[in-house]
Design an enzyme around this catalytic site. Sequence first.
Site, mmCIF file in Angstrom:
data_model
loop_
_atom_site.group_PDB
_atom_site.id
_atom_site.type_symbol
_atom_site.label_atom_id
_atom_site.label_comp_id
_atom_site.label_asym_id
_atom_site.label_seq_id
_atom_site.Cartn_x
_atom_site.Cartn_y
_atom_site.Cartn_z
ATOM 1 N N LYS A 111 0.861 -1.186 0.000
ATOM 2 C CA LYS A 111 0.000 0.000 0.000
ATOM 3 C C LYS A 111 0.894 1.230 0.000
ATOM 4 O O LYS A 111 1.927 1.256 0.688
ATOM 5 C CB LYS A 111 -0.879 -0.040 1.251
ATOM 6 C CG LYS A 111 -1.853 1.135 1.395
ATOM 7 C CD LYS A 111 -2.753 0.932 2.626
ATOM 8 C CE LYS A 111 -3.739 2.071 2.777
ATOM 9 N NZ LYS A 111 -4.647 1.875 3.934
ATOM 10 N N SER A 118 -9.517 2.315 3.293
ATOM 11 C CA SER A 118 -8.611 3.023 2.410
ATOM 12 C C SER A 118 -7.677 2.087 1.632
ATOM 13 O O SER A 118 -7.017 2.544 0.708
ATOM 14 C CB SER A 118 -7.778 4.029 3.189
ATOM 15 O OG SER A 118 -7.038 3.376 4.190
ATOM 16 N N SER A 126 -9.794 -0.036 7.544
ATOM 17 C CA SER A 126 -9.273 0.037 6.179
ATOM 18 C C SER A 126 -8.626 -1.201 5.606
ATOM 19 O O SER A 126 -8.244 -1.194 4.451
ATOM 20 C CB SER A 126 -8.291 1.214 6.078
ATOM 21 O OG SER A 126 -8.992 2.424 6.240
#
Lengths: 110, 492, 495
Positions: free
Chosen positions: B77, B157, B181
């Site tokens: 990420k 997210s 997330s």
Amino acid sequence: MSLTPADIQRLALLSRLSFDTPASQRLLEGLNNFFAIVEEMRKVDTSGVVPMAHPIDAMPYLADHAPSAPEGMALRLRDDVVSEDNQRETNQRSAPAVERGLFLVPKVIE
Amino acid sequence: MSDLHTLGVAQLSALLQNKDIGAVELATRMLARLGGNPHNAFLSVDSEVTLAQAKAADARIATGDTSPLLGVPIAHKDIFVTADFPTTAGSRILEGYRSPFNATVVQRMGEAGMVTLGKLSCDEFAMGSANENVAVPSAKPQAVTNPWDVSRIPGGSSGGSAAAVAACLTPAATGTDTGGSIRQPAAFCGITGIKPTYGRASRYGMVAFASSLDQAGPMARNAEDCALLLSAMCGPDLDRDSTSLDVKAEDFSRDLNKPLKGLRVGVPHEFFADGLASDVRGPINTALENLKSQGATLVSIALPRTSLSIPVYYIIAPAEASSNLSRFDGVKFGHRAKDFTDLADMYEKTRTEGFGDEVKRRIMIGSYVLSHGYYDAYYLQAQKIRRMIADDFQEAFKQCDVIAGPVAPTVAWKLGDKSDDPLANYLADIFTLPASLAGLPGMSIPVGFGEGHMPVGMQLIGNYLQEAKLLNVAHQFQLATEFHLKTPGGAA
Amino acid sequence: MSALLVHGYEVVIGFETHAQLSTQSKIFSRASTAFGAEPNTQACAVDLALPGTLPVMNKGAVERAIQLGLALGSYIAERSIFARKNYFYPDLPKGYQISQFEIPVVQGGVVSFFMEEGKETVHKTVRLVRAHLEEDAGKSLHEDFIAQTGIDLNRAGTPLLEIVTEPDMRSSAEAVAYAKELHKIVTWIGICDGNMQEGSFRCDANVSVRKPGAPLGTRREIKNLNSFKFMQQAIDYEVRWQIEQIEDGHAIQQATVLFNPDTGETRAMRTKEDAADYRYFPDPDLPPLVIGRDWVERVRSEMAELPRVMAERFVTQYGLPEYDATQLTQSKAMAAYFEATAKACGQAKLASNWIMGDVSRRLNAGEMTIEQSPVSAAQLAALIGRINDNTISNNAARQVFDALWSEGGANVDDATADATRVDAIIDAKGLKQMNDSGELEKIIDEVLAANPKNVEEFKAGNAKALNGLVGPIMKASKGKANPAQVNEFLLKKLS
């Protein structure tokens, strides 16, 4: 507790942000909607409750692992030793403005 | 081996160890699938870097190194800083930023021999539940799409991470979970993800959003893979992260095969109230029945302050974020506005240009609740209720071993549906926020499908340091079901 | 409470002092704190606030906070919290300073000292509110660039102790005396190098005025007072300015001011509009600092004798007056010099006189510290010994001292060599006092015979007539006569 346009201005200044009038208006509305929910939270009786700044405060098992800090994890302390050497070039490679090793900003008047 | 890309971490490791395939070949095949950036999942790739890592992995395998993750691809990420790839945290303000160091999590996966495919898209500064808040590339930022239905969001997210795994672009991805997330996008994309106990994985090198909530975790196709990844990811980082727990690194795979007989599964009735969509409720209930059939007992429990977790979280997280994001000022790194009259103007233009709307909104909320005169009423009050929420969980865990329930009230919604309604996004976090606030480990596993054939995820929450138990429950469920084996139609 | 009013107004002063701690590495990172490095060569990723960096606490900084707390009789908190002070400034990389707000590590304590007030020596006690740990900011260089400021973050992250007093001081002189005493303490216990020119010890003075009995006036803060001389000047100016304002009917606005040493004036800084709202909250990256009592006791047992305690010991052990004891304990080195001298010669008061007199005068003139004294303690002790055993007179001793000082080269390792140096100079200069009473009597008799008028006048009751005899006696003895002995004989012969 409703926010006013003056609040938006003050907060924007504190946060170094700027909003044009429509954006400011939308923000104000949005924040007030949000804070309407928050009001519920404010009504809760929390007398006598110790605030939890950190989940580490609440981990019961830690008392066994750190008997000297029964109220939760204590700050770890490192030895006073220098182990970072000069990495100026690498560290400054993403800098917007550098001259003679100094970060440049518009002149600051005190 | 035409379906290589559908294989999981453990399976690929076996092939690599068996020399059925080399790391370089595997990496090459995976890189080939990234053309056109399916689902806008990736923000940066660099085949040279990837292949160099693959080559090194092959060399290690050749010496007889049997580390379980050696040569297996992974993507990170874009919240984790990397020295070899740019890091943006999904924000214009960091466009082009090159970190001089790697995040500890990235370093640990690298030491385990994993091969980095690239950096994955995410909501800006991890703030969002739909990955619609990604602001880079600034020329044309693209929301990530859900591989099960590209007209829908993947969740956020860690939307890029979830989409990449679901679309078989990578067998493993790192995500971060501050308010859900990892769990929510995993649920929306039908994959498995786990957020460990706060402090298990080092936060050094994770671009900070909310320091007392942020936690790294793996996302993959199944619990077995997550266990392998989690074992490599976690461990004390005492020299660099003062909030890193000083608990020995664990083999999280150790209990995978324990039978579930005698397991008490707590079912919070607040998680099954009217707000829960029926197409989600169905698969969750079926999954709970499955656990029962494996010998578990279902226990009704109460988590009375569940709905309060929304205002509490959305006071605390923005407060911490407003401070964490102050370093983005155009002085030392990142974006700086082109035209400005003086320092104050530079700050203002830089940050106004550099941050997206949601980030700005949360900074404003944060500044407000920390303001002189409001601190006690908002921030301090929120911290107190946070304590009460944590205490509620401890009460619940007296009656059960794990807690199970939905991850989100609905399946993934359509792109754009909630993008103008931040509050609607916040409200949808109701089931994941409580465990975040308490710092408890939580995971999401696929348990079926809902409206529009969209995946439904079930959440498992454990007490502190109980990740092995969660993974055990998940694995046993996955042995008895096939939801985790399903891939979206358009994935190949 | 003494009435030190200025134009009828009482002056109220409180101090905030930032002392840079003498650790090797920074408070939250492992970069060096050494002064004078090239810009940004001692600013690591943590100091630059690069994304993903986190603070890790330096044990040495905490230890120094404990030492200060013990030196000042403060309470050392068992549990204290780090908080973020949020504001934007280019030399503040994170956009917040990690400091301590509600619960600081050191609480309470006092700084006591003596000072002259009018014709008296008074004892003052300034109470401390607290001392807390925090990180220093970087440096802004305004001069080097046109329309731009250069930022050097080497200093960012240097550990500081911010030491805050109650508004207990009532004059600029008292404030300076306080600052000097605090300076002495922090350098004495070794937690700070005290180099004010390098910014190691920075004082901010909060100054207000009021009519006696009235509530506290609005205060203005004079920032960055880095020299004791300017400190007094700045406060005096500020006090006069405030009084003038009030007398003219203007209310004092709270402000931060800077002192300009060239003009001698204080001037309000450009207002930072939101300066007041720092939005303090506990830093979520740092768990609470826990200091067990056993750690405190260990530090206490390892601490050197404090200046106040040592001064009291000098009074009791060496019979010195308080004033002498205070002067001699102005620094560890000075005190050590004194004790070495006193122990070697056994004449504490003489040692004190010489050190506070001749030695200090020459040190000040040459802007030297006692460590740089060309005359060693052993040499001084030997010299005093020779005065004491009547080998030389005081005058002669001064000549020896001059010679020792200018030739320098005090051999601190070889005390015996030093002592023989003294004798060598005495011999070379022929300074040995005449101690042969026979010869002295002969000279006295000759002088008495040659000066019958003085003898008569003395015998007639004019005691001063004796002086007229002493001169010729000293001359005839080529200055070697022992003055005390001369007096003794004269009185005997003339009685």
